[in-house]
Design a protein around this motif. Structure first.
Motif, PDB file in Angstrom:
ATOM      1  N   GLY A 146     -10.740   0.975 -46.373  1.00 43.69           N
ATOM      2  CA  GLY A 146      -9.319   0.940 -46.723  1.00 43.69           C
ATOM      3  C   GLY A 146      -9.056  -0.229 -47.667  1.00 43.69           C
ATOM      4  O   GLY A 146      -9.973  -0.934 -48.082  1.00 43.69           O
ATOM      5  N   ARG A 147      -7.789  -0.373 -47.996  1.00 43.93           N
ATOM      6  CA  ARG A 147      -7.443  -1.480 -48.888  1.00 43.93           C
ATOM      7  C   ARG A 147      -7.623  -2.819 -48.188  1.00 43.93           C
ATOM      8  O   ARG A 147      -7.568  -2.919 -46.961  1.00 43.93           O
ATOM      9  CB  ARG A 147      -5.976  -1.346 -49.325  1.00 43.93           C
ATOM     10  N   HIS A 184      -7.618   4.551 -41.091  1.00 44.07           N
ATOM     11  CA  HIS A 184      -8.078   3.254 -41.594  1.00 44.07           C
ATOM     12  C   HIS A 184      -8.140   2.207 -40.481  1.00 44.07           C
ATOM     13  O   HIS A 184      -9.036   1.384 -40.439  1.00 44.07           O
ATOM     14  CB  HIS A 184      -7.177   2.786 -42.742  1.00 44.07           C
ATOM     15  N   MET A 223       5.909  -6.345 -47.848  1.00 41.08           N
ATOM     16  CA  MET A 223       6.601  -5.792 -46.672  1.00 41.08           C
ATOM     17  C   MET A 223       7.468  -6.824 -45.986  1.00 41.08           C
ATOM     18  O   MET A 223       8.282  -6.490 -45.137  1.00 41.08           O
ATOM     19  CB  MET A 223       5.578  -5.270 -45.658  1.00 41.08           C
ATOM     20  N   HIS A 274      -0.483  -4.946 -47.101  1.00 43.40           N
ATOM     21  CA  HIS A 274       0.755  -5.415 -46.469  1.00 43.40           C
ATOM     22  C   HIS A 274       1.660  -6.200 -47.411  1.00 43.40           C
ATOM     23  O   HIS A 274       2.680  -6.731 -46.986  1.00 43.40           O
ATOM     24  CB  HIS A 274       0.429  -6.264 -45.236  1.00 43.40           C
ATOM     25  N   TYR A 296       9.223  -0.603 -40.530  1.00 44.83           N
ATOM     26  CA  TYR A 296       8.137  -0.897 -41.476  1.00 44.83           C
ATOM     27  C   TYR A 296       7.342   0.378 -41.821  1.00 44.83           C
ATOM     28  O   TYR A 296       6.728   0.467 -42.870  1.00 44.83           O
ATOM     29  CB  TYR A 296       7.149  -1.902 -40.876  1.00 44.83           C
ATOM     30  N   PHE A 297       7.329   1.322 -40.886  1.00 43.80           N
ATOM     31  CA  PHE A 297       6.435   2.483 -41.023  1.00 43.80           C
ATOM     32  C   PHE A 297       7.145   3.724 -41.561  1.00 43.80           C
ATOM     33  O   PHE A 297       6.536   4.794 -41.631  1.00 43.80           O
ATOM     34  CB  PHE A 297       5.763   2.778 -39.666  1.00 43.80           C
ATOM     35  N   ARG A 304      -3.350   8.836 -42.133  1.00 43.99           N
ATOM     36  CA  ARG A 304      -4.230   8.035 -42.977  1.00 43.99           C
ATOM     37  C   ARG A 304      -4.303   6.596 -42.456  1.00 43.99           C
ATOM     38  O   ARG A 304      -5.379   6.000 -42.369  1.00 43.99           O
ATOM     39  CB  ARG A 304      -3.684   8.076 -44.406  1.00 43.99           C
ATOM     40  N   LEU A 305      -3.127   6.052 -42.087  1.00 45.30           N
ATOM     41  CA  LEU A 305      -3.097   4.690 -41.550  1.00 45.30           C
ATOM     42  C   LEU A 305      -3.954   4.600 -40.288  1.00 45.30           C
ATOM     43  O   LEU A 305      -4.743   3.668 -40.114  1.00 45.30           O
ATOM     44  CB  LEU A 305      -1.642   4.280 -41.269  1.00 45.30           C
ATOM     45  N   TYR A 316     -15.544  -0.383 -43.281  1.00 44.56           N
ATOM     46  CA  TYR A 316     -14.119  -0.249 -43.589  1.00 44.56           C
ATOM     47  C   TYR A 316     -13.950  -0.012 -45.083  1.00 44.56           C
ATOM     48  O   TYR A 316     -14.458  -0.775 -45.898  1.00 44.56           O
ATOM     49  CB  TYR A 316     -13.367  -1.515 -43.162  1.00 44.56           C
ATOM     50  N   TYR A 341       4.441  -9.923 -36.424  1.00 44.31           N
ATOM     51  CA  TYR A 341       2.978  -9.923 -36.362  1.00 44.31           C
ATOM     52  C   TYR A 341       2.520 -10.163 -34.922  1.00 44.31           C
ATOM     53  O   TYR A 341       1.634  -9.471 -34.409  1.00 44.31           O
ATOM     54  CB  TYR A 341       2.391 -10.991 -37.297  1.00 44.31           C
ATOM     55  N   LEU A 398      -7.599 -11.401 -35.076  1.00 43.44           N
ATOM     56  CA  LEU A 398      -6.160 -11.324 -35.378  1.00 43.44           C
ATOM     57  C   LEU A 398      -5.657 -12.655 -35.924  1.00 43.44           C
ATOM     58  O   LEU A 398      -4.838 -12.683 -36.834  1.00 43.44           O
ATOM     59  CB  LEU A 398      -5.367 -10.940 -34.127  1.00 43.44           C
ATOM     60  N   ILE A 405       6.569  -8.995 -43.713  1.00 45.39           N
ATOM     61  CA  ILE A 405       6.253  -9.040 -42.273  1.00 45.39           C
ATOM     62  C   ILE A 405       6.415 -10.472 -41.753  1.00 45.39           C
ATOM     63  O   ILE A 405       5.855 -11.412 -42.316  1.00 45.39           O
ATOM     64  CB  ILE A 405       4.818  -8.528 -42.017  1.00 45.39           C
ATOM     65  N   ILE A 439      -1.517 -11.087 -43.788  1.00 39.90           N
ATOM     66  CA  ILE A 439      -0.584 -10.001 -43.475  1.00 39.90           C
ATOM     67  C   ILE A 439       0.862 -10.482 -43.424  1.00 39.90           C
ATOM     68  O   ILE A 439       1.771  -9.805 -43.889  1.00 39.90           O
ATOM     69  CB  ILE A 439      -1.010  -9.331 -42.141  1.00 39.90           C
ATOM     70  N   VAL A 443       2.941  -7.088 -32.766  1.00 36.54           N
ATOM     71  CA  VAL A 443       1.905  -6.077 -33.031  1.00 36.54           C
ATOM     72  C   VAL A 443       0.582  -6.507 -32.390  1.00 36.54           C
ATOM     73  O   VAL A 443      -0.103  -5.701 -31.760  1.00 36.54           O
ATOM     74  CB  VAL A 443       1.754  -5.842 -34.558  1.00 36.54           C
TER      75      VAL A 443
HETATM   76  C1  HEM Z   1      -2.125  -7.119 -36.502  1.00 35.98           C
HETATM   77  C2  HEM Z   1      -2.970  -6.951 -37.487  1.00 35.98           C
HETATM   78  C3  HEM Z   1      -2.913  -5.792 -38.432  1.00 35.98           C
HETATM   79  C4  HEM Z   1      -3.970  -5.079 -38.855  1.00 35.98           C
HETATM   80  C5  HEM Z   1      -5.425  -5.307 -38.469  1.00 35.98           C
HETATM   81  C6  HEM Z   1      -3.477  -4.051 -39.735  1.00 35.98           C
HETATM   82  C7  HEM Z   1      -4.264  -3.107 -40.358  1.00 35.98           C
HETATM   83  C8  HEM Z   1      -3.809  -2.199 -41.282  1.00 35.98           C
HETATM   84  C9  HEM Z   1      -4.648  -1.267 -41.999  1.00 35.98           C
HETATM   85  C10 HEM Z   1      -6.153  -1.134 -41.822  1.00 35.98           C
HETATM   86  C11 HEM Z   1      -3.860  -0.576 -42.835  1.00 35.98           C
HETATM   87  C12 HEM Z   1      -4.285   0.558 -43.783  1.00 35.98           C
HETATM   88  C13 HEM Z   1      -4.603   0.025 -45.146  1.00 35.98           C
HETATM   89  C14 HEM Z   1      -4.900   1.170 -46.082  1.00 35.98           C
HETATM   90  O1  HEM Z   1      -4.300   2.242 -45.956  1.00 35.98           O
HETATM   91  O2  HEM Z   1      -5.753   1.032 -46.955  1.00 35.98           O
HETATM   92  C15 HEM Z   1      -2.497  -1.044 -42.626  1.00 35.98           C
HETATM   93  C16 HEM Z   1      -1.392  -0.559 -43.260  1.00 35.98           C
HETATM   94  C17 HEM Z   1      -0.090  -0.822 -42.875  1.00 35.98           C
HETATM   95  N1  HEM Z   1       0.308  -1.791 -41.991  1.00 35.98           N
HETATM   96 FE1  HEM Z   1      -0.894  -2.984 -40.953  1.00 35.98          FE
HETATM   97  N2  HEM Z   1      -2.121  -4.161 -39.829  1.00 35.98           N
HETATM   98  C18 HEM Z   1      -1.724  -5.216 -39.047  1.00 35.98           C
HETATM   99  C19 HEM Z   1      -0.445  -5.668 -38.860  1.00 35.98           C
HETATM  100  C20 HEM Z   1       0.677  -5.044 -39.323  1.00 35.98           C
HETATM  101  C21 HEM Z   1       2.035  -5.437 -39.007  1.00 35.98           C
HETATM  102  C22 HEM Z   1       2.404  -6.648 -38.162  1.00 35.98           C
HETATM  103  C23 HEM Z   1       2.851  -4.538 -39.617  1.00 35.98           C
HETATM  104  C24 HEM Z   1       4.349  -4.444 -39.593  1.00 35.98           C
HETATM  105  C25 HEM Z   1       5.089  -4.926 -38.624  1.00 35.98           C
HETATM  106  C26 HEM Z   1       2.007  -3.592 -40.322  1.00 35.98           C
HETATM  107  C27 HEM Z   1       2.461  -2.542 -41.085  1.00 35.98           C
HETATM  108  C28 HEM Z   1       1.670  -1.724 -41.858  1.00 35.98           C
HETATM  109  C29 HEM Z   1       2.190  -0.642 -42.687  1.00 35.98           C
HETATM  110  C30 HEM Z   1       3.641  -0.227 -42.832  1.00 35.98           C
HETATM  111  C31 HEM Z   1       1.072  -0.077 -43.339  1.00 35.98           C
HETATM  112  C32 HEM Z   1       1.058   1.120 -44.299  1.00 35.98           C
HETATM  113  C33 HEM Z   1       1.017   0.674 -45.738  1.00 35.98           C
HETATM  114  C34 HEM Z   1       1.022   1.871 -46.658  1.00 35.98           C
HETATM  115  O3  HEM Z   1       0.317   2.845 -46.411  1.00 35.98           O
HETATM  116  O4  HEM Z   1       1.728   1.817 -47.639  1.00 35.98           O
HETATM  117  N3  HEM Z   1       0.699  -3.935 -40.138  1.00 35.98           N
HETATM  118  N4  HEM Z   1      -2.510  -2.028 -41.680  1.00 35.98           N
END
Ligand code: HEM
Length: 127
Positions: free
Chosen positions: A66-67, A49, A76, A73, A37-38, A45-46, A64, A83, A111, A78, A118, A86
Motif C-alpha cells: 500500500g501507500r 491494505h 486528513m 494519511h 474520516y472514512f 481496499r483499505l 506491504y 490516533y 503504533l 488526524i 499519521i 484508533v
Molecule cells: C493507528 C495506526 C494506523 C495505521 C497502521 C493505518 C494504516 C492505514 C493503511 C495501511 C491505509 C491504506 C493505505 C493505502 O490504501 O495505500 C490507511 C488508510 C486510511 N487511514 Fe489509516 N492507519 C492508522 C491510523 C489512522 C487513523 C487514526 C485514522 C483516522 C482517524 C485513519 C484513517 C485512514 C483513512 C481515512 C484511510 C483511507 C485513505 C484513502 O484511501 O484515501 N488511519 N491507513
C-alpha cells in the motif's frame, strides 16, 4: 536449526489477522468521532491494505504494497486524540481475540513508531 514461529503464525496467520481487521473497522466506524474520516473511502481496499500491513508487522510473508503511511494519511488532519482512540481499538481487538501480551506490546511499539507519520502537524495559529 529450528526457528520459533513468528507472531503471525502464533496468532493463526492471515485468517486471524483478517478477522481482527474486520472487527477493528466495525468498531472504528461505530465511533462518531472517527467515522467522518472514512466517508467515501473504499473500505474493502483499505481493509486489504491494513491486513497486509498488520501481517507484515507480525512477521508474516506478505509484503506491504500500500501507500506509505504518511502519504496515505496526509491532509486528513488526524489528531493525536483520534490516533490514540484508533490505537486503543486495535489493541482491544487483539486482546479480545486472545493475542498474547508480548505480541500486543510489539504492536503498541509499532503504533508509537508510526504515530508521527499519521498524526497531522499541529497547526500554527497566528498571534
Ligand atoms: C493507528 C495506526 C494506523 C495505521 C497502521 C493505518 C494504516 C492505514 C493503511 C495501511 C491505509 C491504506 C493505505 C493505502 O490504501 O495505500 C490507511 C488508510 C486510511 N487511514 Fe489509516 N492507519 C492508522 C491510523 C489512522 C487513523 C487514526 C485514522 C483516522 C482517524 C485513519 C484513517 C485512514 C483513512 C481515512 C484511510 C483511507 C485513505 C484513502 O484511501 O484515501 N488511519 N491507513
Amino acid at each position: 536449526m529450528t526457528t520459533s514461529p513468528s507472531y503471525y503464525d502464533q496468532i493463526g496467520g492471515a485468517p486471524a489477522v483478517r478477522d481482527a481487521v474486520e472487527r477493528f473497522y466495525v468498531l472504528v466506524l461505530d465511533d462518531a468521532d472517527l467515522r467522518p474520516y472514512f466517508a467515501g473511502v473504499d473500505m474493502p481496499r483499505l481493509k486489504r491494505h491494513m491486513v497486509v500491513l498488520l501481517c507484515s508487522v507480525l512477521g508474516g510473508p506478505e509484503p506491504y504494497e500500500g501507500r506509505d503511511l504518511a502519504e496515505a494519511h496526509s491532509g486528513m488532519g488526524i489528531t493525536s486524540e483520534h490516533y490514540a482512540k484508533v490505537g486503543e481499538i486495535l489493541v482491544s481487538v487483539l486482546q479480545e481475540a486472545g493475542v498474547g501480551d508480548e505480541i500486543v506490546q510489539h504492536v503498541v511499539l509499532v503504533l508509537r513508531k508510526v504515530e508521527s507519520s499519521i498524526v497531522a502537524e499541529p497547526v500554527e495559529t497566528a498571534g
